[in-house]
Motif scaffolding. Structure first.
Motif, PDB file in Angstrom:
ATOM      1  N   ALA A   8      -4.113 -21.144-122.518  1.00  0.00           N
ATOM      2  CA  ALA A   8      -4.678 -21.617-121.259  1.00  0.00           C
ATOM      3  C   ALA A   8      -4.147 -20.914-120.144  1.00  0.00           C
ATOM      4  O   ALA A   8      -4.897 -20.887-118.968  1.00  0.00           O
ATOM      5  CB  ALA A   8      -4.467 -23.255-121.119  1.00  0.00           C
ATOM      6  N   LEU A   9      -2.706 -20.327-120.059  1.00  0.00           N
ATOM      7  CA  LEU A   9      -2.435 -19.597-119.004  1.00  0.00           C
ATOM      8  C   LEU A   9      -2.855 -18.219-118.929  1.00  0.00           C
ATOM      9  O   LEU A   9      -2.736 -17.871-117.881  1.00  0.00           O
ATOM     10  CB  LEU A   9      -0.766 -19.937-119.155  1.00  0.00           C
ATOM     11  N   ASP A  56       0.185 -12.429-110.686  1.00  0.00           N
ATOM     12  CA  ASP A  56       1.615 -12.800-110.853  1.00  0.00           C
ATOM     13  C   ASP A  56       1.587 -13.408-112.169  1.00  0.00           C
ATOM     14  O   ASP A  56       0.884 -14.280-112.570  1.00  0.00           O
ATOM     15  CB  ASP A  56       1.999 -13.688-109.781  1.00  0.00           C
ATOM     16  N   THR A  57       2.479 -13.241-112.993  1.00  0.00           N
ATOM     17  CA  THR A  57       2.599 -13.641-114.432  1.00  0.00           C
ATOM     18  C   THR A  57       3.995 -14.587-114.497  1.00  0.00           C
ATOM     19  O   THR A  57       4.309 -14.726-115.818  1.00  0.00           O
ATOM     20  CB  THR A  57       2.583 -12.619-115.443  1.00  0.00           C
ATOM     21  N   THR A  58       4.570 -14.978-113.455  1.00  0.00           N
ATOM     22  CA  THR A  58       5.663 -15.597-113.715  1.00  0.00           C
ATOM     23  C   THR A  58       5.677 -17.015-114.467  1.00  0.00           C
ATOM     24  O   THR A  58       6.607 -16.990-115.164  1.00  0.00           O
ATOM     25  CB  THR A  58       6.343 -16.018-111.909  1.00  0.00           C
ATOM     26  N   ASN A  99       5.650 -16.021-118.111  1.00  0.00           N
ATOM     27  CA  ASN A  99       6.742 -15.661-118.681  1.00  0.00           C
ATOM     28  C   ASN A  99       7.924 -16.676-118.978  1.00  0.00           C
ATOM     29  O   ASN A  99       8.574 -16.589-119.859  1.00  0.00           O
ATOM     30  CB  ASN A  99       7.410 -14.499-117.872  1.00  0.00           C
ATOM     31  N   ILE A 100       7.789 -17.678-118.033  1.00  0.00           N
ATOM     32  CA  ILE A 100       8.719 -18.890-118.071  1.00  0.00           C
ATOM     33  C   ILE A 100       8.148 -19.550-119.251  1.00  0.00           C
ATOM     34  O   ILE A 100       9.245 -20.054-120.222  1.00  0.00           O
ATOM     35  CB  ILE A 100       8.651 -19.546-116.840  1.00  0.00           C
ATOM     36  N   TYR A 101       6.923 -19.641-119.426  1.00  0.00           N
ATOM     37  CA  TYR A 101       6.401 -20.567-120.253  1.00  0.00           C
ATOM     38  C   TYR A 101       6.637 -20.013-121.645  1.00  0.00           C
ATOM     39  O   TYR A 101       7.017 -20.758-122.731  1.00  0.00           O
ATOM     40  CB  TYR A 101       4.979 -20.975-120.289  1.00  0.00           C
ATOM     41  N   GLY A 102       6.260 -18.548-121.728  1.00  0.00           N
ATOM     42  CA  GLY A 102       6.591 -17.822-123.112  1.00  0.00           C
ATOM     43  C   GLY A 102       8.255 -18.000-123.673  1.00  0.00           C
ATOM     44  O   GLY A 102       8.307 -18.114-124.803  1.00  0.00           O
ATOM     45  N   PHE A 139      10.183 -20.407-122.817  1.00  0.00           N
ATOM     46  CA  PHE A 139      10.390 -21.760-123.262  1.00  0.00           C
ATOM     47  C   PHE A 139       9.759 -22.040-124.554  1.00  0.00           C
ATOM     48  O   PHE A 139      10.483 -22.651-125.326  1.00  0.00           O
ATOM     49  CB  PHE A 139       9.622 -22.685-122.297  1.00  0.00           C
ATOM     50  N   TYR A 140       8.622 -21.566-124.758  1.00  0.00           N
ATOM     51  CA  TYR A 140       8.004 -21.577-126.174  1.00  0.00           C
ATOM     52  C   TYR A 140       8.779 -20.845-127.228  1.00  0.00           C
ATOM     53  O   TYR A 140       8.897 -21.555-128.169  1.00  0.00           O
ATOM     54  CB  TYR A 140       6.627 -21.199-126.288  1.00  0.00           C
ATOM     55  N   THR A 141       9.435 -19.755-126.986  1.00  0.00           N
ATOM     56  CA  THR A 141      10.349 -19.141-127.956  1.00  0.00           C
ATOM     57  C   THR A 141      11.418 -19.772-128.190  1.00  0.00           C
ATOM     58  O   THR A 141      11.838 -20.189-129.500  1.00  0.00           O
ATOM     59  CB  THR A 141      10.639 -17.721-127.378  1.00  0.00           C
ATOM     60  N   VAL A 142      12.017 -20.444-127.318  1.00  0.00           N
ATOM     61  CA  VAL A 142      13.204 -21.266-127.331  1.00  0.00           C
ATOM     62  C   VAL A 142      12.999 -22.485-128.253  1.00  0.00           C
ATOM     63  O   VAL A 142      13.677 -22.775-129.294  1.00  0.00           O
ATOM     64  CB  VAL A 142      13.787 -21.766-126.171  1.00  0.00           C
ATOM     65  N   ILE A 143      11.649 -23.314-127.962  1.00  0.00           N
ATOM     66  CA  ILE A 143      11.574 -24.520-128.676  1.00  0.00           C
ATOM     67  C   ILE A 143      11.219 -24.137-130.112  1.00  0.00           C
ATOM     68  O   ILE A 143      11.432 -24.860-131.046  1.00  0.00           O
ATOM     69  CB  ILE A 143      10.261 -25.207-127.844  1.00  0.00           C
ATOM     70  N   SER A 144      10.179 -23.050-130.333  1.00  0.00           N
ATOM     71  CA  SER A 144       9.731 -22.903-131.656  1.00  0.00           C
ATOM     72  C   SER A 144      10.381 -21.943-132.513  1.00  0.00           C
ATOM     73  O   SER A 144      10.018 -22.073-133.735  1.00  0.00           O
ATOM     74  CB  SER A 144       8.359 -22.229-131.647  1.00  0.00           C
ATOM     75  N   VAL A 145      11.251 -21.243-131.977  1.00  0.00           N
ATOM     76  CA  VAL A 145      12.294 -20.221-132.864  1.00  0.00           C
ATOM     77  C   VAL A 145      13.436 -20.860-132.906  1.00  0.00           C
ATOM     78  O   VAL A 145      14.350 -20.931-133.759  1.00  0.00           O
ATOM     79  CB  VAL A 145      12.149 -18.925-132.419  1.00  0.00           C
ATOM     80  N   ILE A 146      14.239 -20.576-131.564  1.00  0.00           N
ATOM     81  CA  ILE A 146      15.607 -20.896-131.431  1.00  0.00           C
ATOM     82  C   ILE A 146      16.211 -22.258-131.923  1.00  0.00           C
ATOM     83  O   ILE A 146      16.999 -22.356-132.773  1.00  0.00           O
ATOM     84  CB  ILE A 146      16.278 -20.609-130.000  1.00  0.00           C
TER      85      ILE A 146
END
Length: 308
Positions: free
Chosen positions: A159-160, A188-190, A193-196, A198-205
């Motif tokens: 959606a973003l 602007d893709t700020t 990038n922030i959500y990406g 956040f998503y990486t931290v939640i789903s991988v880290i």
């Protein structure tokens, strides 16, 4: 000022002209895909149809095998079509659909491996309390979260990305990637990038932290426990660890390829490594568990030999 627009299609630039060899590549990948489907379906049927396998560990495995089918179906048919085609373009809606399938597959895989490590932690560290801690409701809740959270998270990601105004429509990959589209944006893709991140931290880290914590506790029990405890831990945890390492390797390269310049890597090697976690994991995981877990292996043998 750079002209920006929303394109109705994207061009996949990583494909190269393979001439008559494309039919050979098509047969190889088709055989690979059919193997993935057959092996995963066999194990799903075995677990669902045998009440002796309706235990938490095998139910989580069933969820994992369903995800392997889901992820491979999001890639292989598309890959087969592109190999035979001379024009490597994909419509924007289908591109975002593929992003949804591929990214949600990766998230579900990591979360599934995390709850499987948590299950092994309870079984080995708290064997007497295992049945009271791992109840039917808890199993259903864990599996539901494993699937629903990635679907919602990827829906927000798309959606973003979908409304972004783009300066081009050429993706240097053999399938669609979200960050590849974000990099084409003129606006602007700020937020993206922030959500990406956040998503990486939640789903991988976070799943990886949970897995590391679980295995640290398991190792502690193994070193202080009996020989029987160590043997049980090794037999049940080895397939899980090997599967995790295999998927983590493929995922790490995929993240690195998306975020950094990989022009120094030969194009063919880059393509193969970018496809690794989407092709090898769906076939590697069920075969690994089928071979290592005697209960599944024996039931598969009886089924294939026609025994009831």
């Amino acid at each position: 000022m750079i002209n920006s627009t929303q394109f109705s299609y994207f061009t996949l630039d990583a494909y190269f002209d393979s001439g008559v060899f494309k039919y050979l590549y098509f047969l190889i990948i088709l055989t690979f895909y059919m193997s993935v489907v057959c092996v995963n379906l066999l194990l799903i049927v075995v677990i669902c149809m045998n009440r002796s396998l309706h235990e938490p560990m095998y139910l989580f495995l069933c969820s994992l095998f369903v995800n392997e089918l889901y992820g491979s179906t999001g890639l292989f048919p598309f890959l087969l079509l592109q190999i035979l085609s001379d024009i490597h373009t994909v419509s924007a809606p289908f591109c975002f659909l593929q992003i949804f399938c591929v990214y949600s597959y990766g998230s579900v895989e990591f979360l599934n491996l995390a709850i499987m490590s948590y299950d092994r932690y309870l079984a080995i560290c708290y064997p007497l309390q295992y049945n009271t801690r791992m109840t039917s409701k808890k199993i259903a809740l864990l599996i539901a979260v494993t699937w629903l959270f990635p679907f919602l998270a990827i829906a927000v990601l798309i959606a973003l990305s979908a409304p972004l105004k783009l300066c081009g429509n050429i993706i240097n990959k053999v399938y669609c990637g979200n960050y590849s589209i974000v990099k084409l944006a003129c606006s602007d893709t700020t937020v993206n990038n922030i959500y990406g991140l956040f998503y990486t931290v939640i789903s991988v880290i976070i799943p990886l932290i949970l897995i590391i914590f679980s295995y640290m506790k398991i190792l502690k029990v193994c070193f202080s426990g009996s020989k029987q405890t160590r043997q049980k831990a090794v037999s049940t945890c080895t397939p899980h660890l090997v599967s995790l390492l295999n998927f983590s390797f493929g995922s790490c390269f995929q993240i690195l390829q998306s975020r950094f310049d990989m022009s120094t890597v030969p194009s063919v090697s880059g393509i193969l490594l970018s496809l690794y976690f989407l092709t090898c994991q769906p076939l590697f995981t069920p075969i690994l568990y089928g071979l290592k877990m005697s209960k599944i292996r024996n039931i598969c043998k009886r089924l294939l030999c026609g025994e009831v």
